[in-house]
Write a protein that holds these residues in place. Structure first.
Motif, PDB file in Angstrom:
ATOM      1  N   UNK A 158     -24.096 -29.738  48.094  1.00 38.36           N
ATOM      2  CA  UNK A 158     -23.800 -30.953  47.319  1.00 38.36           C
ATOM      3  C   UNK A 158     -24.784 -31.037  46.168  1.00 38.36           C
ATOM      4  N   UNK A 159     -24.604 -32.021  45.291  1.00 46.08           N
ATOM      5  CA  UNK A 159     -25.520 -32.206  44.159  1.00 46.08           C
ATOM      6  C   UNK A 159     -26.428 -33.431  44.323  1.00 46.08           C
ATOM      7  N   UNK A 160     -26.209 -34.238  45.344  1.00 44.52           N
ATOM      8  CA  UNK A 160     -26.908 -35.519  45.442  1.00 44.52           C
ATOM      9  C   UNK A 160     -28.414 -35.365  45.600  1.00 44.52           C
ATOM     10  N   UNK A 161     -28.865 -34.233  46.160  1.00 42.37           N
ATOM     11  CA  UNK A 161     -30.307 -34.046  46.352  1.00 42.37           C
ATOM     12  C   UNK A 161     -31.004 -33.549  45.089  1.00 42.37           C
ATOM     13  N   UNK A 168     -28.622 -41.832  51.587  1.00 36.37           N
ATOM     14  CA  UNK A 168     -28.148 -40.498  51.961  1.00 36.37           C
ATOM     15  C   UNK A 168     -29.317 -39.580  52.325  1.00 36.37           C
ATOM     16  N   UNK A 169     -30.372 -40.112  52.925  1.00 34.53           N
ATOM     17  CA  UNK A 169     -31.544 -39.292  53.228  1.00 34.53           C
ATOM     18  C   UNK A 169     -31.189 -38.126  54.133  1.00 34.53           C
ATOM     19  N   UNK A 170     -30.371 -38.383  55.148  1.00 38.21           N
ATOM     20  CA  UNK A 170     -30.014 -37.335  56.106  1.00 38.21           C
ATOM     21  C   UNK A 170     -29.220 -36.216  55.433  1.00 38.21           C
ATOM     22  N   UNK A 171     -28.213 -36.579  54.643  1.00 37.06           N
ATOM     23  CA  UNK A 171     -27.353 -35.575  54.015  1.00 37.06           C
ATOM     24  C   UNK A 171     -28.080 -34.817  52.914  1.00 37.06           C
ATOM     25  N   UNK A 172     -28.859 -35.526  52.088  1.00 33.17           N
ATOM     26  CA  UNK A 172     -29.558 -34.836  51.004  1.00 33.17           C
ATOM     27  C   UNK A 172     -30.611 -33.876  51.552  1.00 33.17           C
ATOM     28  N   UNK A 199     -21.657 -23.390  47.105  1.00 29.54           N
ATOM     29  CA  UNK A 199     -20.909 -24.160  46.120  1.00 29.54           C
ATOM     30  C   UNK A 199     -21.242 -25.627  46.340  1.00 29.54           C
ATOM     31  N   UNK A 200     -21.625 -26.317  45.268  1.00 34.23           N
ATOM     32  CA  UNK A 200     -21.997 -27.731  45.340  1.00 34.23           C
ATOM     33  C   UNK A 200     -20.917 -28.576  44.675  1.00 34.23           C
ATOM     34  N   UNK A 201     -20.023 -29.175  45.462  1.00 34.97           N
ATOM     35  CA  UNK A 201     -18.955 -29.984  44.865  1.00 34.97           C
ATOM     36  C   UNK A 201     -19.482 -31.313  44.343  1.00 34.97           C
ATOM     37  N   UNK A 202     -18.774 -31.825  43.368  1.00 34.68           N
ATOM     38  CA  UNK A 202     -19.025 -33.180  42.887  1.00 34.68           C
ATOM     39  C   UNK A 202     -18.061 -34.157  43.536  1.00 34.68           C
ATOM     40  N   UNK A 203     -17.738 -35.258  42.865  1.00 32.71           N
ATOM     41  CA  UNK A 203     -16.919 -36.316  43.468  1.00 32.71           C
ATOM     42  C   UNK A 203     -15.478 -35.870  43.716  1.00 32.71           C
ATOM     43  N   UNK A 204     -15.118 -35.824  44.974  1.00 36.74           N
ATOM     44  CA  UNK A 204     -13.761 -35.515  45.399  1.00 36.74           C
ATOM     45  C   UNK A 204     -13.350 -36.630  46.349  1.00 36.74           C
ATOM     46  N   UNK A 205     -12.230 -37.297  46.098  1.00 37.98           N
ATOM     47  CA  UNK A 205     -11.887 -38.495  46.886  1.00 37.98           C
ATOM     48  C   UNK A 205     -11.435 -38.186  48.308  1.00 37.98           C
TER      49      UNK A 205
END
Length: 278
Positions: A158-161, A168-172, A199-205
């Motif tokens: 992902x890109x959030x980190x 989102x501490x756990x996921x990042x 692969x780091x996806x961005x916003x996907x609904x």
């Protein structure tokens, strides 16, 4: 997978429809969302696909959808948090298909939660699924990939980190670990001709993203807010799709990915550069 002949004579396109013909791909979390999109793209490129999920109720409908599109598909139930279950999963796939060439670490857990009240079980659930699961699967697949003379491991990050993301501490933390694991395994397993990328996806609904846009007292996402987010926060002005991610995975799994390893590819319409938050 043979390198493309640059000389012209006998040259083969790296983007031919059957570029993964004869290859077997295992996609964890392949029953829904991004994982199903990845499985579809790999199958369209000619691969035999095994989809794995912790929830067996997701597998049969997903397999039916893929078979309706002409895919050769098998299913396997597993929990990537349990190394013994992961070993059984890889054994089932290699027994059913005789080989394993491509592993996609897509299984993940995620939800919004304040760090100050995040329970130990909630922390473990995400970190063990995303990070531990990616390692367990890669480690279990290694002997089968090596036996084929090489293979591909592609993890979904992902890109959030990259900047940090509240709630989102756990996921990042887990996905940052996936990125580090990707680079380390890429170096360690390169002599075995196993490439390791992410692969780091961005916003996907997906369901999780839609929950983020659902008011606390609401039953459905706020579509106006979702439309505004796309317009203001995603430079390419649209949500991503599972197939956007799947096509990058297929690229890395195919001949074009022959000399790519240790890289994390962002597929997000430019959104993390724009710095938008939900």
């Amino acid at each position: 997978m043979s390198p493309v002949d640059p000389g012209g004579a006998g040259e083969t396109s790296v983007f031919r429809p059957d570029m993964l013909a004869g290859r077997v791909a295992l996609v964890t979390g392949g029953g829904t969302g991004i994982g199903l999109g990845i499985a579809a793209c790999l199958a369209e490129a000619g691969a035999t696909v095994a989809i794995a999920s912790r929830k067996p109720e997701h597998l049969a409908p997903a397999a039916a959808r893929l078979r309706a599109r002409g895919a050769t598909v098998s299913t396997v139930e597993t929990n990537v948090r349990e190394p013994e279950a992961v070993a059984r999963m890889v054994g089932q796939v290699t027994s059913a298909h005789g080989r394993l060439d491509i592993l996609v670490n897509n299984a993940a857990g995620n939800f919004y939660a304040p760090s100050s009240t995040l329970s130990p079980n909630a922390w473990r659930a995400v970190v063990e699924t995303d990070l531990y699961g990616s390692f367990y699967c890669a480690q279990a697949a290694y002997p089968a990939l090596k036996a084929q003379g090489g293979g591909r491991i592609i993890s979904i990050s992902m890109t959030l980190h990259y900047r940090g993301w509240p709630l989102m501490a756990h996921a990042t933390a887990a996905k940052a670990g996936v990125d580090a694991l990707t680079r380390t395994l890429a170096l360690e397993w390169a002599p075995d001709r196993i490439t390791v990328n992410a692969v780091a996806p961005g916003p996907i609904p997906t369901e999780g993203v839609q929950r983020a846009f659902t008011p606390p007292d609401g039953r459905a996402p706020d579509l106006f807010r979702m439309d505004r987010y796309v317009e203001e926060m995603i430079p390419l002005k649209r949500w991503g799709t599972p197939e956007d991610v799947g096509r990058m995975v297929a690229f890395l799994a195919g001949p074009a990915g022959e000399w790519i390893t240790g890289s994390i590819f962002v597929v997000d319409g430019g959104s993390w550069l724009a710095g938008g938050r939900t």
